[in-house]
Design an enzyme around this catalytic site. Structure first.
Site, PDB file in Angstrom:
ATOM      1  N   HIS A  22       0.842  -1.209   0.000  1.00  0.00           N
ATOM      2  CA  HIS A  22       0.000   0.000   0.000  1.00  0.00           C
ATOM      3  C   HIS A  22       0.875   1.256   0.000  1.00  0.00           C
ATOM      4  O   HIS A  22       0.611   2.208  -0.731  1.00  0.00           O
ATOM      5  CB  HIS A  22      -0.881   0.062   1.259  1.00  0.00           C
ATOM      6  CG  HIS A  22      -1.952  -0.977   1.359  1.00  0.00           C
ATOM      7  ND1 HIS A  22      -2.160  -1.723   2.493  1.00  0.00           N
ATOM      8  CD2 HIS A  22      -2.890  -1.374   0.464  1.00  0.00           C
ATOM      9  CE1 HIS A  22      -3.188  -2.538   2.299  1.00  0.00           C
ATOM     10  NE2 HIS A  22      -3.654  -2.354   1.072  1.00  0.00           N
ATOM     11  N   LYS A  46     -17.717  -5.686   7.917  1.00  0.00           N
ATOM     12  CA  LYS A  46     -16.494  -6.495   7.959  1.00  0.00           C
ATOM     13  C   LYS A  46     -15.956  -6.404   9.381  1.00  0.00           C
ATOM     14  O   LYS A  46     -16.060  -5.364  10.005  1.00  0.00           O
ATOM     15  CB  LYS A  46     -15.440  -5.894   7.012  1.00  0.00           C
ATOM     16  CG  LYS A  46     -15.351  -6.573   5.653  1.00  0.00           C
ATOM     17  CD  LYS A  46     -14.111  -6.054   4.927  1.00  0.00           C
ATOM     18  CE  LYS A  46     -14.064  -6.449   3.469  1.00  0.00           C
ATOM     19  NZ  LYS A  46     -12.916  -5.839   2.774  1.00  0.00           N
ATOM     20  N   ARG A  95      -2.011  -6.407  -7.941  1.00  0.00           N
ATOM     21  CA  ARG A  95      -0.815  -7.220  -7.699  1.00  0.00           C
ATOM     22  C   ARG A  95      -0.662  -8.304  -8.759  1.00  0.00           C
ATOM     23  O   ARG A  95       0.418  -8.532  -9.277  1.00  0.00           O
ATOM     24  CB  ARG A  95      -0.893  -7.894  -6.323  1.00  0.00           C
ATOM     25  CG  ARG A  95      -0.693  -6.956  -5.170  1.00  0.00           C
ATOM     26  CD  ARG A  95      -1.169  -7.568  -3.911  1.00  0.00           C
ATOM     27  NE  ARG A  95      -2.590  -7.904  -4.021  1.00  0.00           N
ATOM     28  CZ  ARG A  95      -3.374  -8.182  -3.016  1.00  0.00           C
ATOM     29  NH1 ARG A  95      -2.894  -8.229  -1.803  1.00  0.00           N
ATOM     30  NH2 ARG A  95      -4.651  -8.451  -3.205  1.00  0.00           N
ATOM     31  N   SER A 133      -3.147  -7.618   3.062  1.00  0.00           N
ATOM     32  CA  SER A 133      -3.557  -7.382   4.452  1.00  0.00           C
ATOM     33  C   SER A 133      -4.157  -8.656   5.050  1.00  0.00           C
ATOM     34  O   SER A 133      -3.952  -8.953   6.225  1.00  0.00           O
ATOM     35  CB  SER A 133      -4.596  -6.263   4.526  1.00  0.00           C
ATOM     36  OG  SER A 133      -4.043  -5.041   4.148  1.00  0.00           O
TER      37      SER A 133
HETATM   38  O1  PNS Z   1      -8.828  -2.712   0.544  1.00  0.00           O
HETATM   39  P1  PNS Z   1     -10.104  -3.275   0.001  1.00  0.00           P
HETATM   40  O2  PNS Z   1     -10.877  -3.932   1.101  1.00  0.00           O
HETATM   41  O3  PNS Z   1      -9.868  -4.178  -1.178  1.00  0.00           O
HETATM   42  O4  PNS Z   1     -10.962  -2.014  -0.536  1.00  0.00           O
HETATM   43  C1  PNS Z   1     -12.256  -2.195  -1.070  1.00  0.00           C
HETATM   44  C2  PNS Z   1     -12.987  -0.840  -1.218  1.00  0.00           C
HETATM   45  C3  PNS Z   1     -12.982  -0.085   0.093  1.00  0.00           C
HETATM   46  C4  PNS Z   1     -12.283  -0.012  -2.261  1.00  0.00           C
HETATM   47  C5  PNS Z   1     -14.435  -1.147  -1.701  1.00  0.00           C
HETATM   48  O5  PNS Z   1     -14.996  -2.108  -0.861  1.00  0.00           O
HETATM   49  C6  PNS Z   1     -15.333   0.090  -1.698  1.00  0.00           C
HETATM   50  O6  PNS Z   1     -15.157   0.993  -2.471  1.00  0.00           O
HETATM   51  N1  PNS Z   1     -16.314   0.125  -0.761  1.00  0.00           N
HETATM   52  C7  PNS Z   1     -17.226   1.240  -0.612  1.00  0.00           C
HETATM   53  C8  PNS Z   1     -18.640   0.874  -1.017  1.00  0.00           C
HETATM   54  C9  PNS Z   1     -18.827   0.992  -2.516  1.00  0.00           C
HETATM   55  O7  PNS Z   1     -18.699   2.063  -3.092  1.00  0.00           O
HETATM   56  N2  PNS Z   1     -19.176  -0.133  -3.179  1.00  0.00           N
HETATM   57  C10 PNS Z   1     -19.397  -0.164  -4.605  1.00  0.00           C
HETATM   58  C11 PNS Z   1     -18.145  -0.354  -5.428  1.00  0.00           C
HETATM   59  S1  PNS Z   1     -17.363  -1.882  -5.066  1.00  0.00           S
END
Ligand code: PNS
Length: 162
Positions: A22, A46, A95, A133
Site C-alpha cells: 500500500h 467487515k 498485484r 492485508s
Molecule cells: O482494501 P479493500 O478492502 O480491497 O478495498 C475495497 C474498497 C474499500 C475499495 C471497496 O470495498 C469500496 O469501495 N467500498 C465502498 C462501497 C462501494 O462504493 N461499493 C461499490 C463499489 S465496489
C-alpha cells in the site's frame, strides 16, 4: 486532470493494516496526483482486526513527510465520497491477475454510477506482489513476525499493543 493540471485522487481501501505494498502505491500515486486522499473504509459489517482510528493512525505515521497526502475515512459509496471531495480519480493497486477481475468489476460499477470519476490502476511493485492485508492479519493472529511486510508504524503498534 483539471485544466490547471491539478488532480485530486482518492486511494480507497480497508488498510487493515497498511502494508508495504500500500505504501508503495501511496508514494507513487502522490507523484501523479496533486492531492492524494487515502480513504479508509469505515465498514462495520467487515470485522476489522484494527479499529478505524488505529488504521488511520498507522497510515498517518507511515505517510508522514509526504506533503500532498491526506488520511481520511468514508462510509457509504466510494463514488459519493469522491464527488464530495471533488476527486476526479480513484487509485487502486493491482498485484496479480487474480486481483484484476474484482478490480475491473468495481471500476465498471463505479464508472456507471459516476462517469466523471476515472479509476487509475498502478501495478504493485514485484517485490510486494505477494503481500496482502488478509495474509498479514493471519500471520499476526498466529503470532508471527510481520515487520518486514509492513511500515514501521504498524510494527511499532503491534509491539506496544498486542
Ligand atoms: O482494501 P479493500 O478492502 O480491497 O478495498 C475495497 C474498497 C474499500 C475499495 C471497496 O470495498 C469500496 O469501495 N467500498 C465502498 C462501497 C462501494 O462504493 N461499493 C461499490 C463499489 S465496489
Amino acid at each position: 486532470m483539471s485544466t490547471d493540471g491539478s488532480l485530486i485522487a482518492v486511494y480507497p481501501g480497508s488498510f487493515d493494516p497498511i502494508t508495504n505494498g500500500h505504501l508503495d502505491i501511496i508514494k507513487r500515486g502522490a507523484r501523479l496526483a496533486s492531492h492524494l486522499i487515502v480513504a479508509v473504509l469505515n465498514n462495520t459489517s467487515k470485522q476489522p482486526l484494527f479499529t478505524l482510528e488505529e488504521r488511520k493512525a498507522m497510515l498517518r505515521e507511515a505517510v508522514a513527510g509526504i506533503d500532498n497526502v491526506e488520511i481520511d475515512s468514508f462510509d457509504g459509496l466510494l463514488v459519493d465520497y469522491a464527488a464530495k471531495r471533488e476527486a476526479k480519480a480513484i487509485l487502486r493497486g493491482i498485484r496479480a491477475i487474480s486481483d484484476y477481475e474484482t478490480e475491473m468489476q468495481m471500476a465498471h460499477l463505479n464508472r456507471h454510477m459516476r462517469p466523471e470519476t476515472e479509476t487509475i490502476f498502478l501495478l504493485a511493485a514485484e517485490k510486494y506482489s505477494f503481500i496482502s492485508s488478509r495474509m498479514i492479519k493471519e500471520v499476526i493472529k498466529l503470532g508471527g513476525d510481520v515487520s518486514q511486510f509492513v511500515p514501521a508504524a504498524v510494527a511499532a503498534h503491534l509491539r506496544f499493543n498486542r
